[in-house]
Design a protein around this motif. Structure first.
Motif, PDB file in Angstrom:
ATOM      1  N   ASN A 105       0.840  -1.200   0.000  1.00 19.55           N
ATOM      2  CA  ASN A 105       0.000   0.000   0.000  1.00 19.55           C
ATOM      3  C   ASN A 105       0.872   1.247   0.000  1.00 19.55           C
ATOM      4  OD1 ASN A 105      -2.730  -0.726   0.026  1.00 19.55           O
ATOM      5  ND2 ASN A 105      -2.783  -1.071   2.231  1.00 19.55           N
ATOM      6  N   ILE A 128      -6.358  -4.948  -3.232  1.00 20.94           N
ATOM      7  CA  ILE A 128      -7.581  -4.516  -2.545  1.00 20.94           C
ATOM      8  C   ILE A 128      -8.391  -5.730  -2.100  1.00 20.94           C
ATOM      9  CG2 ILE A 128      -9.050  -4.222  -4.620  1.00 20.94           C
ATOM     10  CD1 ILE A 128      -9.720  -1.388  -3.243  1.00 20.94           C
ATOM     11  N   PHE A 129      -7.641  -6.824  -1.820  1.00 21.71           N
ATOM     12  CA  PHE A 129      -8.243  -7.907  -1.047  1.00 21.71           C
ATOM     13  C   PHE A 129      -7.664  -7.803   0.369  1.00 21.71           C
ATOM     14  CE2 PHE A 129      -4.727 -10.885  -0.569  1.00 21.71           C
ATOM     15  CZ  PHE A 129      -3.951 -10.746  -1.715  1.00 21.71           C
ATOM     16  N   GLY A 130      -8.383  -8.335   1.339  1.00 22.82           N
ATOM     17  CA  GLY A 130      -7.929  -8.244   2.718  1.00 22.82           C
ATOM     18  C   GLY A 130      -7.357  -9.566   3.178  1.00 22.82           C
ATOM     19  N   LYS A 189      -6.328   3.884  -4.170  1.00 27.17           N
ATOM     20  CA  LYS A 189      -6.231   3.149  -2.891  1.00 27.17           C
ATOM     21  C   LYS A 189      -5.703   4.059  -1.801  1.00 27.17           C
ATOM     22  CE  LYS A 189      -6.375  -0.699  -0.438  1.00 27.17           C
ATOM     23  NZ  LYS A 189      -5.161  -1.450  -0.146  1.00 27.17           N
ATOM     24  N   TYR A 192      -8.470   6.164  -0.464  1.00 33.16           N
ATOM     25  CA  TYR A 192      -9.357   5.289   0.337  1.00 33.16           C
ATOM     26  C   TYR A 192      -8.717   4.978   1.691  1.00 33.16           C
ATOM     27  CZ  TYR A 192     -11.656   0.722   1.299  1.00 33.16           C
ATOM     28  OH  TYR A 192     -12.316  -0.346   1.857  1.00 33.16           O
ATOM     29  N   ASN A 193      -7.452   4.556   1.693  1.00 38.50           N
ATOM     30  CA  ASN A 193      -6.791   4.207   2.948  1.00 38.50           C
ATOM     31  C   ASN A 193      -6.513   5.440   3.811  1.00 38.50           C
ATOM     32  OD1 ASN A 193      -4.874   1.541   1.477  1.00 38.50           O
ATOM     33  ND2 ASN A 193      -6.586   1.341   2.840  1.00 38.50           N
ATOM     34  N   ASN A 197      -8.208   4.291   6.939  1.00 40.04           N
ATOM     35  CA  ASN A 197      -7.314   3.543   7.834  1.00 40.04           C
ATOM     36  C   ASN A 197      -6.905   4.369   9.044  1.00 40.04           C
ATOM     37  OD1 ASN A 197      -7.350   1.519   5.913  1.00 40.04           O
ATOM     38  ND2 ASN A 197      -5.198   1.020   6.227  1.00 40.04           N
ATOM     39  N   TYR A 207     -15.312   0.801   9.145  1.00 34.95           N
ATOM     40  CA  TYR A 207     -15.503   1.833   8.113  1.00 34.95           C
ATOM     41  C   TYR A 207     -16.923   2.378   8.121  1.00 34.95           C
ATOM     42  CZ  TYR A 207     -11.051   0.220   6.082  1.00 34.95           C
ATOM     43  OH  TYR A 207      -9.731  -0.098   5.848  1.00 34.95           O
ATOM     44  N   HIS A 261     -15.403  -3.662   7.928  1.00 34.26           N
ATOM     45  CA  HIS A 261     -13.955  -3.895   7.976  1.00 34.26           C
ATOM     46  C   HIS A 261     -13.276  -2.947   8.948  1.00 34.26           C
ATOM     47  CE1 HIS A 261     -10.052  -5.232   6.538  1.00 34.26           C
ATOM     48  NE2 HIS A 261      -9.684  -3.969   6.526  1.00 34.26           N
ATOM     49  N   ALA A 263      -9.691  -1.354   9.742  1.00 31.59           N
ATOM     50  CA  ALA A 263      -8.482  -1.096   8.963  1.00 31.59           C
ATOM     51  C   ALA A 263      -7.292  -1.888   9.488  1.00 31.59           C
ATOM     52  CB  ALA A 263      -8.148   0.390   9.018  1.00 31.59           C
ATOM     53  N   SER A 264      -6.429  -2.277   8.553  1.00 28.92           N
ATOM     54  CA  SER A 264      -5.209  -2.989   8.960  1.00 28.92           C
ATOM     55  C   SER A 264      -4.351  -2.083   9.847  1.00 28.92           C
ATOM     56  CB  SER A 264      -4.422  -3.437   7.725  1.00 28.92           C
ATOM     57  OG  SER A 264      -4.104  -2.318   6.924  1.00 28.92           O
TER      58      SER A 264
HETATM   59  C1  LIG Z   1      -7.877  -4.699   3.569  1.00 28.48           C
HETATM   60  C2  LIG Z   1      -8.058  -3.408   2.852  1.00 28.48           C
HETATM   61  C3  LIG Z   1      -8.195  -3.590   1.380  1.00 28.48           C
HETATM   62  C4  LIG Z   1      -9.358  -2.762   3.344  1.00 28.48           C
HETATM   63  O1  LIG Z   1      -9.212  -1.400   3.461  1.00 28.48           O
HETATM   64  C5  LIG Z   1      -6.879  -2.503   3.164  1.00 28.48           C
HETATM   65  O2  LIG Z   1      -6.294  -1.919   2.289  1.00 28.48           O
HETATM   66  C6  LIG Z   1      -6.390  -2.343   4.547  1.00 28.48           C
HETATM   67  O3  LIG Z   1      -7.140  -2.499   5.495  1.00 28.48           O
HETATM   68  O4  LIG Z   1      -5.191  -2.034   4.623  1.00 28.48           O
END
Ligand SMILES: CC(C)(CO)C(=O)C(=O)O
Ligand SMILES: NC(=O)C1=CN([C@@H]2O[C@H](COP(=O)(O)OP(=O)(O)OC[C@H]3O[C@@H](n4cnc5c(N)ncnc54)[C@H](OP(=O)(O)O)[C@@H]3O)[C@@H](O)[C@H]2O)C=CC1
Length: 316
Positions: A105, A128-130, A189, A192-193, A197, A207, A261, A263-264
């Motif tokens: 990422n 973009i898979f977890g 991405k 989005y993150n 995140n 989220y 979800h 976030a990681s």
């Molecule tokens: C798993 C995913 C795709 C979901 O946002 C991600 O990018 C993360 O959590 O780092």
């Protein structure tokens, strides 16, 4: 093909197991503490793509231990803050024609690796898979929002070459396609993150909750608008015409499909691990400074995550 998977964490375990299961040769690089478990139980994958348990052909904790170094591709699956160190290590032993795929990422991985690896040997990817580590060497594939997209940021590697690798990953069970505009996907991405995140890590909610609470809902709008202002200054296009178009998709499509979800980055904090904030909101702030674009909300969020990280790791 012979793959070196550099970092057997959540993502690396998935690639190592599924490529081995597809008949490829796999060398895995892991921490010394993981070698015994993986050598006995293999790289184990569960979740939406099925169950795998595959012992790598070669398992090492240092590249110098590798006897057989005829790797065709090295997949780098360490966190973004370790990319430069990994690239420097790899540069010593990478066969001249071996490609490096940075399966990570964030912004800055290409720039971190380029001083050590020729630009025409570096592929980037939007994943973009977890994947969540259940225990050392065990990874669960939880969600997938779209194919993995791979490509060469400056098209120094011809698209047909990237497409050949994408086809190999698809045949191994990992939905993948190639693109000449990989940076559009990478930035999509990052937006989005950077919105989800970091706030997910600070507020410790999923989220859907971030979107549903007025304060975080408003903050994410500011994060996104600042990022689009930076992207305009650097001349980087995305798949959205502007911030309004992105925000419409963000709140109507992207969040609903991943609303439960966590976030990681929150998982990193909860496990007292360093985060990748410097390759997300932190990278936006750095680019904003370079191009004279104010990013006050991204900067505040970056500092809050760093403070939280210091709280849990004890390290600045
Ligand atoms: C798993 C995913 C795709 C979901 O946002 C991600 O990018 C993360 O959590 O780092
Ligand atoms: N997990 C996910 O769902 C997704 C992850 N990504 C991205 O993919 C990348 C990888 O993520 P993820 O797999 O979750 O990260 P992990 O932290 O789970 O995996 C990285 C692994 O590499 C190991 N490692 C790091 N440096 C070395 C080294 N020098 N020698 C041996 N092992 C090393 C780490 O060990 P240690 O922990 O001891 O440092 C860890 O086991 C990140 O950029 C992430 O943002 C993208 C989309 C989704």
């Amino acid at each position: 093909m012979h793959f070196l998977i550099y970092g057997l964490g959540a993502i690396g375990t998935v690639y190592g197991a599924m490529l081995k299961a597809a008949g490829h040769k796999v060398t895995g690089l892991a921490r010394p503490s993981m070698l015994e478990t993986i050598s006995k139980k293999g790289l184990q994958v569960c979740g939406i793509w099925g169950e795998y348990a595959q012992i790598p052909d070669v398992l090492i904790s240092s590249l110098d231990e590798a006897q057989d170094r005829d790797w065709d591709m090295i997949i780098v699956t360490v966190k973004s803050y370790a990319t430069a160190e990994a690239a420097r290590d790899i540069a010593r032993l990478r066969p001249p024609e071996c490609l490096l795929w940075l399966a990570q990422n964030g912004y800055g991985n290409f720039e971190a690796a380029a001083p050590y690896i020729p630009e025409d040997k570096i592929l980037l990817g939007r994943i973009i898979f977890g994947a969540e580590t259940q225990s050392p060497g065990v990874s669960k594939v939880t969600v997938i929002a779209d194919d993995v997209v791979i490509g060469s940021p400056k098209n120094r590697i011809p698209l047909p070459v990237a497409e050949k690798w994408a086809a190999l990953f698809r045949e191994s069970g990992i939905p993948t396609r190639a693109s000449e505009d990989v940076m559009k996907y990478i930035w999509g991405k990052i937006i989005y993150n950077s919105a989800l995140n970091s706030l997910g890590a600070i507020l410790e909610v999923n989220y859907g909750k971030l979107a549903g609470m007025d304060g975080s809902h408003e903050l994410m709008i500011h994060v996104v608008r600042e990022i689009f202002a930076v992207l305009e200054a650097i001349g980087q296009k995305t798949h959205w015409a502007d911030a309004d178009a992105y925000l419409a998709d963000f709140y109507s499509k992207l969040i609903p499909s991943t609303k439960y979800h966590h976030a990681s980055m929150l998982q990193d904090i909860q496990h007292s691990r360093h985060t990748e904030i410097d390759s997300l909101n932190g990278a936006v702030v750095a680019l904003g400074r370079m191009y004279g674009v104010p990013t006050p909300v991204n900067e505040t969020i970056t500092l809050l995550v760093k403070a939280k990280e210091q709280l849990v790791t004890g390290v600045a």
